[in-house]
Write an enzyme that holds these catalytic residues in place. Structure first.
Site, PDB file in Angstrom:
ATOM      1  N   ILE A 106      -1.282   3.687  -4.849  1.00  0.00           N
ATOM      2  CA  ILE A 106      -1.124   3.118  -6.182  1.00  0.00           C
ATOM      3  C   ILE A 106       0.333   3.180  -6.614  1.00  0.00           C
ATOM      4  O   ILE A 106       0.657   2.925  -7.759  1.00  0.00           O
ATOM      5  CB  ILE A 106      -2.001   3.908  -7.181  1.00  0.00           C
ATOM      6  N   HIS A 124      -6.836  -0.072  -4.484  1.00  0.00           N
ATOM      7  CA  HIS A 124      -7.115   0.963  -5.480  1.00  0.00           C
ATOM      8  C   HIS A 124      -6.237   0.799  -6.719  1.00  0.00           C
ATOM      9  O   HIS A 124      -6.055   1.738  -7.486  1.00  0.00           O
ATOM     10  CB  HIS A 124      -6.949   2.364  -4.874  1.00  0.00           C
ATOM     11  N   CYS A 132      -6.531  -3.180 -20.521  1.00  0.00           N
ATOM     12  CA  CYS A 132      -7.508  -2.947 -21.578  1.00  0.00           C
ATOM     13  C   CYS A 132      -8.896  -3.103 -20.952  1.00  0.00           C
ATOM     14  O   CYS A 132      -9.188  -4.133 -20.332  1.00  0.00           O
ATOM     15  CB  CYS A 132      -7.329  -3.938 -22.725  1.00  0.00           C
ATOM     16  N   CYS A 157      -5.655  -0.891 -27.162  1.00  0.00           N
ATOM     17  CA  CYS A 157      -5.163  -2.260 -27.036  1.00  0.00           C
ATOM     18  C   CYS A 157      -4.713  -2.787 -28.405  1.00  0.00           C
ATOM     19  O   CYS A 157      -5.467  -2.694 -29.380  1.00  0.00           O
ATOM     20  CB  CYS A 157      -6.285  -3.138 -26.477  1.00  0.00           C
TER      21      CYS A 157
HETATM   22  P1  NAD Z   1      -5.971  11.452   1.820  1.00  0.00           P
HETATM   23  O1  NAD Z   1      -5.207  12.406   0.954  1.00  0.00           O
HETATM   24  O2  NAD Z   1      -7.442  11.568   1.861  1.00  0.00           O
HETATM   25  O3  NAD Z   1      -5.462  11.597   3.315  1.00  0.00           O
HETATM   26  C1  NAD Z   1      -4.122  11.542   3.656  1.00  0.00           C
HETATM   27  C2  NAD Z   1      -4.042  11.661   5.149  1.00  0.00           C
HETATM   28  O4  NAD Z   1      -2.702  11.450   5.506  1.00  0.00           O
HETATM   29  C3  NAD Z   1      -4.451  13.028   5.703  1.00  0.00           C
HETATM   30  O5  NAD Z   1      -5.405  12.842   6.725  1.00  0.00           O
HETATM   31  C4  NAD Z   1      -3.156  13.607   6.270  1.00  0.00           C
HETATM   32  O6  NAD Z   1      -3.359  14.221   7.532  1.00  0.00           O
HETATM   33  C5  NAD Z   1      -2.307  12.399   6.460  1.00  0.00           C
HETATM   34  N1  NAD Z   1      -0.886  12.607   6.241  1.00  0.00           N
HETATM   35  C6  NAD Z   1      -0.287  13.261   5.220  1.00  0.00           C
HETATM   36  N2  NAD Z   1       1.042  13.168   5.329  1.00  0.00           N
HETATM   37  C7  NAD Z   1       1.286  12.445   6.442  1.00  0.00           C
HETATM   38  C8  NAD Z   1       2.461  11.984   7.072  1.00  0.00           C
HETATM   39  N3  NAD Z   1       3.676  12.259   6.582  1.00  0.00           N
HETATM   40  N4  NAD Z   1       2.327  11.239   8.193  1.00  0.00           N
HETATM   41  C9  NAD Z   1       1.103  10.952   8.722  1.00  0.00           C
HETATM   42  N5  NAD Z   1      -0.037  11.359   8.159  1.00  0.00           N
HETATM   43  C10 NAD Z   1       0.057  12.084   7.021  1.00  0.00           C
HETATM   44  O7  NAD Z   1      -5.506  10.008   1.419  1.00  0.00           O
HETATM   45  P2  NAD Z   1      -6.289   8.614   1.491  1.00  0.00           P
HETATM   46  O8  NAD Z   1      -7.007   8.485   2.773  1.00  0.00           O
HETATM   47  O9  NAD Z   1      -5.286   7.598   1.095  1.00  0.00           O
HETATM   48  O10 NAD Z   1      -7.382   8.681   0.348  1.00  0.00           O
HETATM   49  C11 NAD Z   1      -7.139   9.271  -0.894  1.00  0.00           C
HETATM   50  C12 NAD Z   1      -7.046   8.367  -2.116  1.00  0.00           C
HETATM   51  O11 NAD Z   1      -5.934   8.900  -2.779  1.00  0.00           O
HETATM   52  C13 NAD Z   1      -6.725   6.936  -1.939  1.00  0.00           C
HETATM   53  O12 NAD Z   1      -7.712   6.251  -2.558  1.00  0.00           O
HETATM   54  C14 NAD Z   1      -5.420   6.709  -2.725  1.00  0.00           C
HETATM   55  O13 NAD Z   1      -5.655   5.704  -3.685  1.00  0.00           O
HETATM   56  C15 NAD Z   1      -5.199   7.942  -3.498  1.00  0.00           C
HETATM   57  N6  NAD Z   1      -3.839   8.504  -3.563  1.00  0.00           N
HETATM   58  C16 NAD Z   1      -2.743   7.694  -3.554  1.00  0.00           C
HETATM   59  C17 NAD Z   1      -1.471   8.236  -3.589  1.00  0.00           C
HETATM   60  C18 NAD Z   1      -0.293   7.304  -3.585  1.00  0.00           C
HETATM   61  O14 NAD Z   1      -0.364   6.202  -4.133  1.00  0.00           O
HETATM   62  N7  NAD Z   1       0.826   7.682  -2.950  1.00  0.00           N
HETATM   63  C19 NAD Z   1      -1.291   9.620  -3.621  1.00  0.00           C
HETATM   64  C20 NAD Z   1      -2.436  10.437  -3.657  1.00  0.00           C
HETATM   65  C21 NAD Z   1      -3.703   9.863  -3.621  1.00  0.00           C
END
Ligand code: NAD
Length: 257
Positions: A106, A124, A132, A157
């Protein structure tokens, strides 16, 4: 072994006609944005049970907490810069080697890295806007942040007085229909499907690699930790996304010369 695997991934990207890249929070950890499931992640400080869509709808107190949490997340994201993995994916697009990028993130870092909106499917949602929930009016996030900074606790809103919420998909909130359908359509049509930095446990997004594989795509998984899809993948690379993708893109550059 490492070099061999990354070279093979590069070859596949170079040869494929429809490469879909699918990423998760792990792609952005090297940019300083914590993921959900690793130790030290955001959720060791905030309780995910609290930030459901149902709670957001249910009480003013929950909405106030949601915005407090949201402001912290937004400040972190706004200051973050794309890392080598984001830059590599953007370069794939410039090279004409990316059908599309499906992101669970996101944070909008793909755009800072240079990907174009036409190639990115944000399943997501995004922190960059606020919606809104009643009339659908869309606000720039910074506009709402300014209102919060001026003392508003739960913004409404200005058009219909409906509830405002960041344009992200909360736990328990329906996925955006158009983006979800498009993501599944692209996954089905892919000949190469590359997952990077996702635990592949959040559904229905985690179904995408399964669908792609079932429809005949070559499946690559690049992740630090094991995922439930590793067994069906053609290549699994265990490691950090940034350095791995930087090497992959270097191999592709060599192949193009
Ligand atoms: P998750 O946290 O479930 O999994 C992250 C995965 O990435 C883990 O398996 C981990 O081993 C791996 N990982 C972490 N750092 C890494 C790196 N440097 N290199 C390679 N692998 C690495 O995340 P997900 O599967 O995206 O699901 C979680 C939800 O969290 C999603 O729906 C997402 O929308 C949301 N989210 C988004 C953000 C963002 O926008 N940056 C941050 C946190 C959560």
């Amino acid at each position: 072994m490492r070099e061999e695997t990354l070279r093979k991934i590069a070859e596949k990207i170079f040869q494929s006609r429809r490469t879909v890249v699918f990423v998760g929070a792990g792609l952005s950890t090297e940019s300083g944005i914590p993921d959900f499931r690793s130790p030290g992640g955001l959720w060791t400080r905030f309780d995910p049970e609290e930030f459901t869509y149902q709670n957001f709808l249910a009480s003013e107190k929950a909405r106030e907490r949601y915005w407090q949490f949201g402001r912290e997340v937004y400040a972190l994201i706004k200051a973050a810069q794309p890392n080598a993995a984001h830059l590599a994916i953007a370069e794939m697009e410039r090279m004409g080697l990316l059908d599309c990028l499906i992101t669970q993130n996101i944070d909008g870092l793909h755009f800072k890295a240079g990907n174009s909106p036409e190639r990115v499917i944000e399943i997501h949602g995004t922190v960059m806007y606020v919606l809104c929930l009643s009339c659908g009016k869309r606000y720039e996030r910074d506009e709402i942040e300014a209102r919060l900074a001026a003392g508003e606790k739960v913004p409404r809103c200005d058009y219909c007085n409906g509830l405002l919420k960041p344009a992200t998909v909360a736990f328990g909130q329906p996925m955006p229909e158009r983006e979800t359908m498009e993501a599944f359509r692209r996954a089905e049509a892919a000949d190469l499907f590359i997952c990077i930095g996702s635990s592949l446990v959040v559904h229905p997004a985690a179904q995408l690699p399964v669908v792609a594989k079932e429809k005949g795509a070559f499946l690559v998984i690049i992740n630090r930790d094991p995922t439930p899809c590793d067994g069906m993948a053609d290549i699994v690379f265990r490691g950090q996304a940034g350095p791995a993708m930087a090497e992959v893109i270097n191999f592709i550059r060599e192949m193009r010369t």
